[in-house]
Design an enzyme around this catalytic site. Structure first.
Site, PDB file in Angstrom:
ATOM      1  N   CYS A  10       0.838  -1.196   0.000  1.00 40.93           N
ATOM      2  CA  CYS A  10       0.000   0.000   0.000  1.00 40.93           C
ATOM      3  C   CYS A  10       0.876   1.250   0.000  1.00 40.93           C
ATOM      4  O   CYS A  10       2.045   1.212   0.353  1.00 40.93           O
ATOM      5  CB  CYS A  10      -0.881   0.029   1.248  1.00 40.93           C
ATOM      6  SG  CYS A  10      -1.817  -1.477   1.490  1.00 40.93           S
ATOM      7  N   ARG A  68       4.075   0.580  -6.582  1.00 37.49           N
ATOM      8  CA  ARG A  68       4.129  -0.385  -5.489  1.00 37.49           C
ATOM      9  C   ARG A  68       3.056  -1.472  -5.628  1.00 37.49           C
ATOM     10  O   ARG A  68       3.124  -2.480  -4.937  1.00 37.49           O
ATOM     11  CB  ARG A  68       3.940   0.349  -4.157  1.00 37.49           C
ATOM     12  CG  ARG A  68       5.052   1.335  -3.883  1.00 37.49           C
ATOM     13  CD  ARG A  68       4.598   2.451  -2.986  1.00 37.49           C
ATOM     14  NE  ARG A  68       4.472   2.063  -1.614  1.00 37.49           N
ATOM     15  CZ  ARG A  68       5.393   2.285  -0.680  1.00 37.49           C
ATOM     16  NH1 ARG A  68       6.521   2.859  -0.984  1.00 37.49           N
ATOM     17  NH2 ARG A  68       5.192   1.934   0.568  1.00 37.49           N
ATOM     18  N   TRP A 124      -3.416  -2.373  -1.461  1.00 34.51           N
ATOM     19  CA  TRP A 124      -3.206  -3.709  -2.026  1.00 34.51           C
ATOM     20  C   TRP A 124      -3.898  -4.662  -1.049  1.00 34.51           C
ATOM     21  O   TRP A 124      -3.458  -4.813   0.093  1.00 34.51           O
ATOM     22  CB  TRP A 124      -1.705  -3.993  -2.135  1.00 34.51           C
ATOM     23  CG  TRP A 124      -1.387  -5.271  -2.841  1.00 34.51           C
ATOM     24  CD1 TRP A 124      -1.465  -5.505  -4.189  1.00 34.51           C
ATOM     25  CD2 TRP A 124      -0.935  -6.494  -2.252  1.00 34.51           C
ATOM     26  NE1 TRP A 124      -1.094  -6.795  -4.465  1.00 34.51           N
ATOM     27  CE2 TRP A 124      -0.763  -7.430  -3.298  1.00 34.51           C
ATOM     28  CE3 TRP A 124      -0.658  -6.897  -0.942  1.00 34.51           C
ATOM     29  CZ2 TRP A 124      -0.329  -8.729  -3.078  1.00 34.51           C
ATOM     30  CZ3 TRP A 124      -0.226  -8.190  -0.728  1.00 34.51           C
ATOM     31  CH2 TRP A 124      -0.068  -9.098  -1.790  1.00 34.51           C
ATOM     32  N   ASN A 172      -0.661   1.230   6.065  1.00 37.17           N
ATOM     33  CA  ASN A 172       0.112   0.252   5.303  1.00 37.17           C
ATOM     34  C   ASN A 172       0.625  -0.770   6.309  1.00 37.17           C
ATOM     35  O   ASN A 172       1.217  -0.390   7.318  1.00 37.17           O
ATOM     36  CB  ASN A 172       1.279   0.987   4.602  1.00 37.17           C
ATOM     37  CG  ASN A 172       2.183   0.033   3.868  1.00 37.17           C
ATOM     38  OD1 ASN A 172       1.821  -1.125   3.649  1.00 37.17           O
ATOM     39  ND2 ASN A 172       3.348   0.518   3.479  1.00 37.17           N
ATOM     40  N   GLY A 173       0.393  -2.063   6.060  1.00 37.75           N
ATOM     41  CA  GLY A 173       0.856  -3.090   7.002  1.00 37.75           C
ATOM     42  C   GLY A 173      -0.314  -3.931   7.468  1.00 37.75           C
ATOM     43  O   GLY A 173      -1.356  -3.982   6.808  1.00 37.75           O
ATOM     44  N   LYS A 177      10.335 -14.196 -14.257  1.00 37.40           N
ATOM     45  CA  LYS A 177      10.077 -12.965 -15.034  1.00 37.40           C
ATOM     46  C   LYS A 177       8.925 -13.187 -16.001  1.00 37.40           C
ATOM     47  O   LYS A 177       8.022 -12.370 -16.092  1.00 37.40           O
ATOM     48  CB  LYS A 177      11.302 -12.575 -15.851  1.00 37.40           C
ATOM     49  CG  LYS A 177      12.421 -11.760 -15.284  1.00 37.40           C
ATOM     50  CD  LYS A 177      12.193 -10.450 -14.661  1.00 37.40           C
ATOM     51  CE  LYS A 177      11.552 -10.531 -13.303  1.00 37.40           C
ATOM     52  NZ  LYS A 177      12.401 -10.547 -12.160  1.00 37.40           N
ATOM     53  N   HIS A 229      13.914 -36.394 -14.838  1.00 33.87           N
ATOM     54  CA  HIS A 229      13.354 -36.920 -13.582  1.00 33.87           C
ATOM     55  C   HIS A 229      11.904 -36.481 -13.381  1.00 33.87           C
ATOM     56  O   HIS A 229      11.403 -36.522 -12.270  1.00 33.87           O
ATOM     57  CB  HIS A 229      14.222 -36.480 -12.398  1.00 33.87           C
ATOM     58  CG  HIS A 229      15.619 -37.021 -12.483  1.00 33.87           C
ATOM     59  ND1 HIS A 229      15.913 -38.335 -12.245  1.00 33.87           N
ATOM     60  CD2 HIS A 229      16.772 -36.426 -12.844  1.00 33.87           C
ATOM     61  CE1 HIS A 229      17.209 -38.522 -12.437  1.00 33.87           C
ATOM     62  NE2 HIS A 229      17.751 -37.385 -12.812  1.00 33.87           N
ATOM     63  N   LYS A 268       5.107  -4.155  -5.445  1.00 38.32           N
ATOM     64  CA  LYS A 268       6.546  -3.970  -5.638  1.00 38.32           C
ATOM     65  C   LYS A 268       7.320  -4.467  -4.436  1.00 38.32           C
ATOM     66  O   LYS A 268       8.398  -5.022  -4.563  1.00 38.32           O
ATOM     67  CB  LYS A 268       6.852  -2.492  -5.917  1.00 38.32           C
ATOM     68  CG  LYS A 268       8.336  -2.171  -6.133  1.00 38.32           C
ATOM     69  CD  LYS A 268       8.879  -2.865  -7.360  1.00 38.32           C
ATOM     70  CE  LYS A 268      10.379  -2.702  -7.535  1.00 38.32           C
ATOM     71  NZ  LYS A 268      10.952  -3.732  -8.424  1.00 38.32           N
TER      72      LYS A 268
HETATM   73  O1  M6R Z   1      12.303  -6.095  -2.361  1.00 37.84           O
HETATM   74  P1  M6R Z   1      12.766  -7.522  -2.392  1.00 37.84           P
HETATM   75  O2  M6R Z   1      13.974  -7.715  -3.260  1.00 37.84           O
HETATM   76  O3  M6R Z   1      12.984  -8.109  -1.038  1.00 37.84           O
HETATM   77  O4  M6R Z   1      11.578  -8.310  -3.058  1.00 37.84           O
HETATM   78  C1  M6R Z   1      11.618  -9.696  -3.186  1.00 37.84           C
HETATM   79  C2  M6R Z   1      10.563 -10.189  -4.143  1.00 37.84           C
HETATM   80  O5  M6R Z   1       9.284  -9.835  -3.694  1.00 37.84           O
HETATM   81  C3  M6R Z   1      10.760  -9.632  -5.561  1.00 37.84           C
HETATM   82  O6  M6R Z   1      12.026  -9.931  -6.055  1.00 37.84           O
HETATM   83  C4  M6R Z   1       9.698 -10.191  -6.499  1.00 37.84           C
HETATM   84  O7  M6R Z   1       9.878 -11.566  -6.669  1.00 37.84           O
HETATM   85  C5  M6R Z   1       9.737  -9.468  -7.843  1.00 37.84           C
HETATM   86  N1  M6R Z   1       8.411  -9.215  -8.305  1.00 37.84           N
HETATM   87  C6  M6R Z   1      10.452 -10.231  -8.898  1.00 37.84           C
HETATM   88  O8  M6R Z   1      10.459  -9.610 -10.127  1.00 37.84           O
END
Ligand code: M6R
Length: 602
Positions: A2, A27, A74, A98-99, A478, A497, A597
Site C-alpha cells: 500500500c 508499489r 493492495w 500500510n501493514g 520474469k 526426472h 513492488k
Molecule cells: O524487495 P525484495 O527484493 O525483497 O523483493 C523480493 C521479491 O518480492 C521480488 O524480487 C519479487 O519476486 C519481484 N516481483 C520479482 O520480479
C-alpha cells in the site's frame, strides 16, 4: 504494498494527493482513496481499480479542502471493494494504513459496541481512535493512545474532523517519510511520492509517531519522548520517475543496466581490487547463509555457486519465509547475508531478526539504504541501482549479482582460494560486463522475432546448469509474473526426472547455456527435448551454437563471457524474452495483476 500520502497544504489538496498517489502506483494496488477536511468537516472519496477511477469520481463529485490524506490499497484483509478501500472513517477520524494490525480481531471484540462496516484490519484503528475521542480525548491523545494498543506492522496517518492543521503519522515496521515545505507539510510512504512537493525529508524511525502541522513536525519515540530525527535533502534523481522515452519502466530499467552496473562496480572497486564499506573477514567464517525472496532469492542462489566455487566457503541459500520458521541452527562464526531490493520485505526482515545475536555478522545487500533491513544489519552493501519502479525486478537483480560477485571475490582472496591472476581475471571480466550487456541489449530485435509465438504458449520451461540453474528459475519468474504464462525453471539434468513428461510441440523450452565445461551434457538434454517434438530456444555463445548444431527452434548468440559470471549476461535475454512476450499478450507490464513492488506482509 500500500501507499500513503498526507498533505497540509496551501492550496486545494485533492489533485495534489492524487498526483502523489500516482507516484506510488509502482508499489502495486487495487483500490485508492482520499479524505480531506474542509471547514472542519471530514469527507472522503474512494474507488476500486486504477487511480483514473478515483480521478473520475472526483471530477463528478469533487472534494474540497487544503488538508488531506490518501492511499493506494493492495488488498489483504477483505477484497478490493470501495467499502474496504482506505481512508477508513469512524466518526471524526479518518485513517490510512500500510501493514497489518495483527490483533484486529481482539480489538474488534473489545469494540463490540461500535458498528464496523468493512472487512479490514485497518478499520479497528479508526474505530478505536474514535472511541477515545468519544471519551473526551483530544485528537493527539486519542491517536497516541490508539497506537499503544496496536500489534503488528504499520505506517499510519490520521486526519481529524475539526482539525484543519493536523496529521498524526506513525511508523512501526513500515517506512514513513515526513516532507518539509514552505508553510506546508507532507507525509508519504517514501520520498518518491513527495518528490514534486519537497526533497527535504525526515524519515521516522521504528516506533516513532509524529504530530505534523503546517509549522513543522513534533516527533516522539516509542516511549513518548521528544525525538530528534535527521532531516536530509534527497537528491532529485533519487525521486525522479520518468520512463526515459521507453514504453514501460521495465524496459527503461532493462536498458539502464549497463550504466547502473557500471556505477555499482565502481562503488566496490579500488586500485587493489575489491573494497567494501566495512570489516568482514571471511577467513574467520565457517559458513555463509543467504536469505531472500523472489528475484533476490535467485540472485542469492547464483551467489551460492560463487561463494562455494571461488571461496570454497560452505553456503546455504534460503527463501526467507521458509528460513524463519525452519529455525535452522546458526553458527556464531557464520555470516548471514540478506538480499532485498526494497529492504522492506516482511519475510526477509523477520528472517534477519531471527539470526540477530546468533550470526557473527549480518550483511544487507539492498537498494534502499534507509530501509528496515539495512538499518537492522551490521553492514549495508548498497547495490546502487537507483529507483526501480517496474514490479518485475531487472536492474536490481543485475546489481545484486554485481555486489555478490565482488563479495565472493573478496572472500576468495581473504581465504586464499584464488590466486592474484584469477582474481585479476575475474575483476577484468566483471569490468567488461556492462559492455557485454550492451551487446546483449542490441539483440532485442532477434528476441522479438520469436516472442509472438512464445506468447501463444500455455507453459514454458527454462533450463540451466550450474550458476545458470538459478537464472533459469529467474527467467521463468520474469515470464510468469508479467505475461501470466506458466513457466518453470529447472536444472537441465533434472529434466528426465519428471518435467520431460510435459514436453510436446506446445511447450517451448528455453535453454540458457554458455559453452562451458558441462555444455555437452546440456546438448544431450536438448536432444532429449527435440526427440519429443519439443521446441528449443537456445541462448548460448558462438562456440555453443556451433557445437549444438541444427534442430533448434531458435538460437540467440551472446558474446563470450567467463562462465562463472554468465548469469549476469544471460539475465538480459531472459528479461527481454519476458518483456516482449508480455507486450504481445497486452498485459500490464509495470504493474502485473495481484503483485506489489514490495511485500511488507507475510
Ligand atoms: O524487495 P525484495 O527484493 O525483497 O523483493 C523480493 C521479491 O518480492 C521480488 O524480487 C519479487 O519476486 C519481484 N516481483 C520479482 O520480479
Amino acid at each position: 504494498m500500500c501507499g500513503i500520502v498526507g498533505v497540509l497544504g496551501r492550496h486545494e489538496v485533492a489533485p495534489i494527493l492524487v498526483e502523489a498517489l500516482k507516484r506510488l502506483e509502482y508499489r502495486g494496488y487495487d483500490s485508492a482513496g482520499i479524505a480531506t477536511v474542509q471547514d472542519g468537516v471530514l469527507d472522503r472519496k474512494r474507488a476500486v481499480g486504477k487511480l483514473v477511477n478515483l480521478s473520475d469520481a472526483l471530477v463528478h463529485d469533487p472534494l474540497a479542502g487544503k488538508s488531506g490524506i490518501g492511499h493506494t490499497r493492495w488488498a489483504t484483509h477483505g477484497g478490493p471493494t470501495v467499502t474496504n478501500a482506505h481512508p477508513h472513517q469512524a466518526g471524526r477520524v479518518a485513517v490510512v494504513h500500510n501493514g497489518i494490525i495483527e490483533n484486529y480481531r481482539e480489538l474488534r471484540a473489545r469494540l463490540d459496541h461500535r458498528t464496523f462496516v468493512t472487512e479490514t484490519d485497518t478499520e479497528t484503528v479508526a474505530q478505536l481512535c474514535e472511541d477515545y475521542l468519544d471519551q473526551g480525548m483530544t485528537p493527539r491523545d486519542a491517536a497516541t493512545e490508539t497506537l499503544k494498543h496496536l500489534d503488528g506492522a504499520y505506517a499510519l496517518a490520521f486526519l481529524f474532523e475539526g482539525e484543519d492543521d493536523l496529521i498524526v503519522a506513525a511508523r512501526k515496521g513500515s517506512p514513513l517519510a515526513i516532507g518539509h515545505g514552505e508553510g506546508e507539510m507532507f507525509v508519504g510512504s517514501d520520498a518518491i511520492a513527495l518528490g514534486p512537493m519537497t526533497n527535504l525529508i525526515t524519515y521516522l524511525e521504528e516506533g516513532d509517531y509524529a504530530f505534523v502541522t503546517r509549522d513543522g513536525v513534533e516527533i516522539r519515540d516509542a516511549e513518548g519522548r521528544l525525538a530528534n530525527r535527521e532531516t536530509r535533502t534527497i537528491p532529485a534523481q533519487s525521486t525522479q520517475l520518468d520512463k526515459g522515452g521507453h514504453k514501460h519502466f521495465m524496459a527503461k530499467e532493462i536498458f539502464e543496466q549497463p550504466v547502473v552496473l557500471s556505477d555499482c562496480l565502481g562503488h566496490y572497486a579500488t586500485a587493489d581490487g575489491v573494497s567494501i564499506p566495512g570489516e568482514v573477514d571471511f577467513a574467520q567464517v565457517d559458513r555463509v547463509s543467504l536469505v531472500a525472496c523472489g528475484t533476490a532469492f535467485y540472485a542469492a542462489s547464483v551467489a551460492k555457486y560463487w561463494f562455494e566455487q571461488l571461496a570454497r566457503l560452505p553456503c546455504d541459500v534460503d527463501i526467507a519465509s521458509e528460513f524463519r520458521y525452519r529455525e535452522p541452527p546458526v553458527s556464531d562464526k557464520s555470516v548471514a547475508l540478506f538480499v532485498s531490493q526494497s529492504g522492506e520485505t516482511a519475510d526477509t526482515l523477520a528472517a534477519l531478526r531471527y539470526v540477530q545475536e546468533k550470526a557473527a555478522k549480518i550483511l544487507a545487500v539492498v537498494n534502499v539504504p534507509e530501509s528496515s533491513i539495512a538499518r537492522e544489519s551490521d553492514l549495508i552493501l548498497p547495490i546502487q541501482a537507483g529507483v526501480e519502479v517496474g514490479v518485475a525486478s531487472t536492474k536490481a537483480f543485475m546489481n545484486q549479482l554485481g555486489v555478490l560477485a565482488n563479495l565472493a571475490i573478496l572472500a576468495a582472496r581473504q581465504r586464499g582460494t584464488i590466486d592474484a591472476a584469477r582474481e585479476a581475471e575475474l575483476l577484468t571480466a566483471l569490468r567488461a560486463m556492462p559492455g557485454l550487456i550492451n551487446q546483449a541489449l542490441a539483440l532485442e530485435d532477434q528476441v522479438v522475432k520469436h516472442t509472438a509465438k512464445l506468447s501463444e504458449a500455455h507453459s514454458v520451461l527454462f533450463l540451466g546448469r550450474g550458476p545458470m540453474f538459478p537464472l533459469a528459475m529467474e527467467g521463468a519468474l520474469k515470464l510468469k509474473e508479467i505475461s501470466y504464462i506458466h513457466a518453470e525453471g529447472y536444472a537441465s539434468g533434472e529434466l528426465k526426472h519428471g518435467p520431460i513428461a510435459l514436453i510436446d510441440k506446445s511447450v517451448p523450452v528455453i535453454v540458457l547455456a554458455p559453452k562451458d565445461a558441462l555444455f555437452d551434457k546440456t546438448v544431450s538434454n536438448m536432444q532429449e527435448v527435440m526427440a519429443r517434438d519439443g521446441r528449443v530456444w537456445l541462448v548460448t555463445d558462438a562456440d555453443g551454437a556451433a557445437e549444438a548444431g541444427d534442430g533448434t527452434w531458435a538460437t540467440l548468440i551472446l558474446p563470450k563471457v567467463d562462465p562463472i559470471l554468465a548469469p549476469m549476461l544471460y539475465a538480459v535475454p531472459a528479461q527481454l524474452i519476458a518483456y516482449h512476450t508480455a507486450l504481445h499478450k497486452g498485459t500490464d507490464v509495470d504493474q502485473p495483476r495481484n503483485l506489489a513492488k514490495s511485500v511488507t506482509v507475510e
